[in-house]
Design an enzyme around this catalytic site. Structure first.
Site, PDB file in Angstrom:
ATOM      1  N   ASP A  34       0.812  -1.217   0.000  1.00 41.48           N
ATOM      2  CA  ASP A  34       0.000   0.000   0.000  1.00 41.48           C
ATOM      3  C   ASP A  34       0.849   1.274   0.000  1.00 41.48           C
ATOM      4  O   ASP A  34       0.645   2.167   0.825  1.00 41.48           O
ATOM      5  CB  ASP A  34      -0.912   0.022   1.227  1.00 41.48           C
ATOM      6  CG  ASP A  34      -1.695  -1.259   1.419  1.00 41.48           C
ATOM      7  OD1 ASP A  34      -2.212  -1.779   0.425  1.00 41.48           O
ATOM      8  OD2 ASP A  34      -1.800  -1.731   2.573  1.00 41.48           O
ATOM      9  N   GLU A 211     -11.502   0.346  -3.396  1.00 45.29           N
ATOM     10  CA  GLU A 211     -10.885   0.850  -2.168  1.00 45.29           C
ATOM     11  C   GLU A 211      -9.685   1.706  -2.540  1.00 45.29           C
ATOM     12  O   GLU A 211      -9.496   2.071  -3.698  1.00 45.29           O
ATOM     13  CB  GLU A 211     -10.465  -0.331  -1.272  1.00 45.29           C
ATOM     14  CG  GLU A 211      -9.491  -1.305  -1.938  1.00 45.29           C
ATOM     15  CD  GLU A 211      -9.028  -2.416  -1.017  1.00 45.29           C
ATOM     16  OE1 GLU A 211      -9.335  -2.365   0.184  1.00 45.29           O
ATOM     17  OE2 GLU A 211      -8.332  -3.337  -1.489  1.00 45.29           O
TER      18      GLU A 211
END
Length: 449
Positions: A34, A211
């Site tokens: 991420d 997301e």
């Protein structure tokens, strides 16, 4: 083999302002995912999440994400990364459930000399609806490396994950996050409280999980980018608009879903020294468990109309490689079918990979090697061949000029050997290593001196 492709890549690296080298993944001693990349004070900082194998006896969900803390990494050349250590931990944030291992995708932004680090985690106290769920917190520092001081409470009014912050040209800050939908809300000047109620962004896909929003502005256009499960795994998509709050119009795909089974992808984009880059993750060091991931970087390009050219993930990564460094051929630009890439040590994947040339005419290429020095005289090879082997080192094409014919001695251990090479014209060259007989050869790295 597409020689035009190699010529184009060589041009890209030659005209770039960089004289750096890199291969993917870029963080090579721990799992990292991420990645939010930011440019602060002339350096690139990456704020990833931190995957770890699940500790025993913690009553954690089996075969699931396990993420206890955050590190921050910095680099001036996108290759040599400094780990500044843990900046926020689940054990040291008052509002976080310290047993949840749920510190997912973060972000960091600078405002008025302060650095605001935004992170999601499970709360340790249930809210009015009786649910603990995810909150988003803020930790503040005077330097991007930290130390960061977490705020006592999560941001009021948010139930979600994957925070991302954009400060617009007029100074207004916006917080984006996801939880089923992707939401946007204005932040107050203090960067720790909402100035408006979160609103779900319209006109995005309604089918399949989405997301990890990352929003940036370029030439007056706002890009809302995010992972989305269109088919079976996440791919990176984007929408464009004229305002930070939209409306946005779905525009295209930045990176296709993984062909090797990593279910997630998560990303950020920056412009650094006049070149755009895409930071993302993949499970390179954990091929059999896609909840342990690693940060990668590839170059990003825009079309004349502002749309994004699709990024094809590479092992090679970005930048130039100095000829006197250890060149990891396994982080290749291209290869023939009779070449395998395998781990050096399957019990310690962070030991990296090696290249196996299985038989005659097997080849592998590694582009954009910088031969700055005029007196390059030898190639150094760390390799093994059980029955002895031979490889040819060629330049700029698989059938290009032969720099050297390298004999790999018979044996079961990796052996370093040196061979004289033909004169190399200083500059940027693509390397090709070609098997010259049918005996398999394993190569860990090559270098020049």
């Amino acid at each position: 083999m597409n020689l035009k492709k190699y010529f184009t890549l060589a041009i890209i690296f030659t005209v770039s302002a960089f004289t750096v080298w890199a291969q993917n993944p870029v963080i090579r001693d721990q799992f990292s995912a991420d990645p939010t990349a930011r440019v602060f004070n002339g350096k690139v900082y990456v704020f990833p999440s931190h995957d770890i194998p699940a500790p025993p006896n913690k009553n954690l969900r089996e075969n699931w994400f396990c993420m206890p803390d955050y590190h921050v990494f910095s680099s001036e050349n996108l290759s040599d990364w400094t780990d500044h250590g843990v900046i926020v931990s689940q054990n040291k944030v008052p509002w976080v459930d310290s047993t949840s291992y749920s510190m997912w995708a973060p972000d960091c932004i600078e405002r008025n000399g302060k650095y605001y680090f935004y992170f999601p985690a499970n709360k340790n106290v249930a809210g009015p609806n009786g649910r603990k769920g995810f909150g988003i917190g803020v930790a503040i520092a005077d330097k991007p490396e930290g130390p960061y001081v977490p705020q006592e409470n999560a941001i009021d009014g948010i139930f979600g994950i994957d925070p991302n912050v954009l400060i617009d040209k007029d100074g207004q800050a916006y917080l984006y996050y996801s939880m089923g939908n992707i939401y946007v809300a204005k932040l107050k000047e203090n960067m720790t409280e909402l100035a408006s109620k979160p609103v779900a962004i319209d006109n995005l896909p309604t089918k399949g999980m989405k997301e990890g929003p990352f929003v940036f502005e370029r030439n007056g256009k706002y890009y809302l980018t995010f992972p989305h499960v269109e088919n079976k795994t996440e791919r990176l998509e984007y929408a464009m608009g004229d305002s930070p709050e939209g409306p946005f119009t779905m525009t295209g795909v930045i990176m296709d879903e993984s062909e090797t089974g990593c279910w997630t992808n998560h990303h950020s984009m920056i412009e650094y020294n006049n070149q755009w880059y895409l930071f993302y993750h993949h499970n390179d060091y954990s091929p059999h468990f896609d909840k342990n991931r690693s940060v990668c970087i590839d170059s990003l390009f825009f079309n004349a109309d502002g749309t994004i050219q699709k990024v094809i993930p590479t092992k090679r990564g970005v930048g130039l490689t100095a000829a006197n460094e250890k060149i990891q051929l396994d982080r290749y630009s291209d290869k023939s079918e009779n070449v395998k890439i395998v781990f050096n040590d399957t019990t310690n994947t962070f030991a990296g990979w090696k290249t196996v040339l299985e038989n005659k005419d097997a080849w592998i290429s590694y582009n954009a090697v910088n031969f700055e020095k005029k007196n390059t005289a030898k190639v150094v090879v760390n390799a093994r061949a059980l029955n002895g082997g031979k490889v040819e080192l060629r330049i700029d094409a698989a059938d290009g000029p032969v720099l050297a014919e390298i004999s790999v001695p018979e044996g079961s251990e990796m052996t370093v050997s040196k061979t004289k090479i033909s004169k190399v014209k200083p500059g940027i060259h693509n390397l090709f290593v070609v098997a010259a007989n049918n005996n398999p050869v394993e190569i860990d790295w090559i270098s020049f001196e």
